[in-house]
Scaffold this motif. Structure first.
Motif, PDB file in Angstrom:
ATOM      1  N   TYR A   1      10.827 -17.499   2.441  1.00 20.65           N
ATOM      2  CA  TYR A   1      12.121 -16.636   2.795  1.00 20.65           C
ATOM      3  C   TYR A   1      12.495 -16.231   1.601  1.00 20.65           C
ATOM      4  O   TYR A   1      12.737 -14.858   1.297  1.00 20.65           O
TER       5      TYR A   1
ATOM      6  N   ASN B   1       3.527 -10.582   4.045  1.00 15.74           N
ATOM      7  CA  ASN B   1       4.126 -12.021   3.631  1.00 15.74           C
ATOM      8  C   ASN B   1       4.565 -12.748   5.011  1.00 15.74           C
ATOM      9  O   ASN B   1       4.068 -13.917   5.068  1.00 15.74           O
ATOM     10  N   LEU B   2       4.761 -12.100   6.080  1.00 15.88           N
ATOM     11  CA  LEU B   2       5.256 -12.632   7.413  1.00 15.88           C
ATOM     12  C   LEU B   2       3.823 -13.378   7.926  1.00 15.88           C
ATOM     13  O   LEU B   2       4.028 -14.564   8.454  1.00 15.88           O
TER      14      LEU B   2
ATOM     15  N   PHE C   1      10.616  -9.956  -2.923  1.00 14.67           N
ATOM     16  CA  PHE C   1       9.717  -8.752  -2.876  1.00 14.67           C
ATOM     17  C   PHE C   1      10.489  -7.708  -2.600  1.00 14.67           C
ATOM     18  O   PHE C   1      10.579  -6.535  -3.214  1.00 14.67           O
ATOM     19  N   ILE C   2      11.435  -7.572  -1.066  1.00 12.33           N
ATOM     20  CA  ILE C   2      12.182  -6.686  -0.925  1.00 12.33           C
ATOM     21  C   ILE C   2      13.377  -6.291  -2.027  1.00 12.33           C
ATOM     22  O   ILE C   2      13.548  -5.007  -2.070  1.00 12.33           O
TER      23      ILE C   2
ATOM     24  N   SER D   1       3.046 -16.299   5.748  1.00 11.67           N
ATOM     25  CA  SER D   1       3.847 -17.529   6.106  1.00 11.67           C
ATOM     26  C   SER D   1       3.562 -18.189   7.648  1.00 11.67           C
ATOM     27  O   SER D   1       4.009 -19.515   7.720  1.00 11.67           O
TER      28      SER D   1
ATOM     29  N   THR E   1       6.146  -6.732   3.493  1.00  6.45           N
ATOM     30  CA  THR E   1       6.798  -7.787   4.239  1.00  6.45           C
ATOM     31  C   THR E   1       6.279  -8.410   5.629  1.00  6.45           C
ATOM     32  O   THR E   1       5.781  -9.361   5.743  1.00  6.45           O
ATOM     33  N   CYS E   2       5.255  -7.440   5.997  1.00  3.76           N
ATOM     34  CA  CYS E   2       4.620  -7.870   7.210  1.00  3.76           C
ATOM     35  C   CYS E   2       3.315  -8.607   6.820  1.00  3.76           C
ATOM     36  O   CYS E   2       2.889  -9.619   7.467  1.00  3.76           O
TER      37      CYS E   2
ATOM     38  N   ILE F   1       7.539  -1.348   1.242  1.00  2.00           N
ATOM     39  CA  ILE F   1       8.271  -2.642   1.655  1.00  2.00           C
ATOM     40  C   ILE F   1       7.868  -3.255   3.092  1.00  2.00           C
ATOM     41  O   ILE F   1       7.886  -4.467   3.185  1.00  2.00           O
ATOM     42  N   LEU F   2       7.618  -2.252   3.992  1.00  9.11           N
ATOM     43  CA  LEU F   2       7.312  -2.688   5.299  1.00  9.11           C
ATOM     44  C   LEU F   2       5.939  -3.331   5.275  1.00  9.11           C
ATOM     45  O   LEU F   2       5.807  -4.562   5.989  1.00  9.11           O
TER      46      LEU F   2
ATOM     47  N   ILE G   1       9.726 -13.387   0.257  1.00  8.09           N
ATOM     48  CA  ILE G   1       9.930 -12.206   1.228  1.00  8.09           C
ATOM     49  C   ILE G   1      11.129 -11.413   0.778  1.00  8.09           C
ATOM     50  O   ILE G   1      10.983 -10.119   0.427  1.00  8.09           O
ATOM     51  N   THR G   2      12.181 -12.056   0.625  1.00 10.59           N
ATOM     52  CA  THR G   2      13.380 -11.332   0.171  1.00 10.59           C
ATOM     53  C   THR G   2      13.511 -10.904  -1.394  1.00 10.59           C
ATOM     54  O   THR G   2      13.983 -10.049  -1.911  1.00 10.59           O
TER      55      THR G   2
END
Length: 296
Positions: A217, A286-287, A223-224, A290, A283-284, A279-280, A220-221
């Motif tokens: 978490y 990283n998700l 990076f954003i 994870s 995030t994808c 960013i998208l 991810i946050t």
């Protein structure tokens, strides 16, 4: 059952309307602006619809410099801040007396005004005609030459900016990681110690898997947040970030709207869409990573 679904929808309706008005509609509007070539802000007219704005932005040296700066900040600050925060959290979790006091001290930078912290960093690092700054005085003690970290070479300015970002974001990460460590069942540790397991193996096999959701978490946050950096750079180098070669993607968007080269919402919208895609994508990724490595 239908009544329950209807009630649930009514409860969610305000949030849906809020998200639609303030997130979905602006995103669609920005995309429309990004496709309008030759848009005139005064007359609200444009020549045609196409991808010229994206081509212009992708060939703009200021935007390429902003992308370079932003990527460097992301690559440097996110792993270092997360790693240091984890080490500090482990140290805080292992001490008994004054634990709450140390947690409060580490959290203070998070509640301090960003510009105020930036002013302190300028005083510490800036070289003037009257003083070389505290950091340069320390460097002199070790026989190193003074460096102008604010108006000097690019690597020095990037070092200060990354150091500043790590300092600002680390308290929040320490708070979450300390809470995650406190929630780990102590019976796992007791059983491992009975078996004679080494501290490193306990950390690797028990602690890290148990706090992995919090770690991912924060990554991810992180990076954003790093991709959206702007105010921290302004706090250190002023508003003319292009001259300082320290602009970010968000700073580029702002300059295209309101800066000296402002009045170009189409270019700003194209840059904002590119930032959204970056960013998208991150995030994808990283998700997906994870999901494979997080233990619940």
């Amino acid at each position: 059952m239908e009544n329950k679904n209807g009630k649930a929808f009514l409860y969610l309706l305000p949030a849906i309307l809020f998200l639609g008005c303030f997130m979905v509609y602006p995103l669609i509007d920005v995309f429309v602006y990004s496709m309008e070539e030759g848009y005139n802000f005064a007359s609200q007219t444009y020549f045609s619809i196409g991808t010229y704005n994206f081509s212009y932005v992708l060939h703009d040296p200021y935007f390429l410099q902003a992308v370079k700066n932003t990527l460097l900040m992301v690559v440097i600050t996110v792993p270092i801040s997360t790693g240091i925060a984890l080490l500090i959290s482990l140290a805080l979790s292992s001490i008994g007396p004054l634990q709450k006091l140390f947690q409060t001290i580490y959290f203070l930078p998070y509640v301090t005004n960003t510009l105020a912290v930036g002013l302190v960093f300028m005083i510490l690092f800036k070289k003037t005609a009257y003083t070389d700054g505290l950091v340069n005085l320390i460097l002199k003690w070790f026989g190193a030459s003074p460096v102008d970290f604010i108006d000097g070479p690019y690597w020095a300015k990037m070092f200060v900016l990354c150091f500043y970002i790590i300092w600002v974001v680390m308290p929040f990460k320490i708070l979450l990681l300390t809470s995650a460590l406190a929630s780990v069942d102590r019976n796992y540790y007791n059983a491992a110690r009975v078996d004679g397991t080494s501290p490193f193996r306990i950390f690797y096999k028990i602690t890290l898997p148990m706090i992995s959701p919090t770690c991912f978490y924060l990554i991810i946050t992180g990076f954003i947040g790093a991709f959206k950096e702007y105010s921290d750079a302004v706090a250190l180098f002023g508003t003319d970030l292009n001259a300082a070669e320290m602009n970010t993607i968000v700073g580029y968007v702002y300059d295209m709207l309101y800066g000296d080269s402002g009045g170009y919402p189409s270019y700003a919208s194209a840059a904002a869409i590119l930032l959204f895609v970056i960013i998208l994508t991150i995030t994808c990724i990283n998700l997906m990573v994870s999901k494979k490595h997080v233990y619940y």
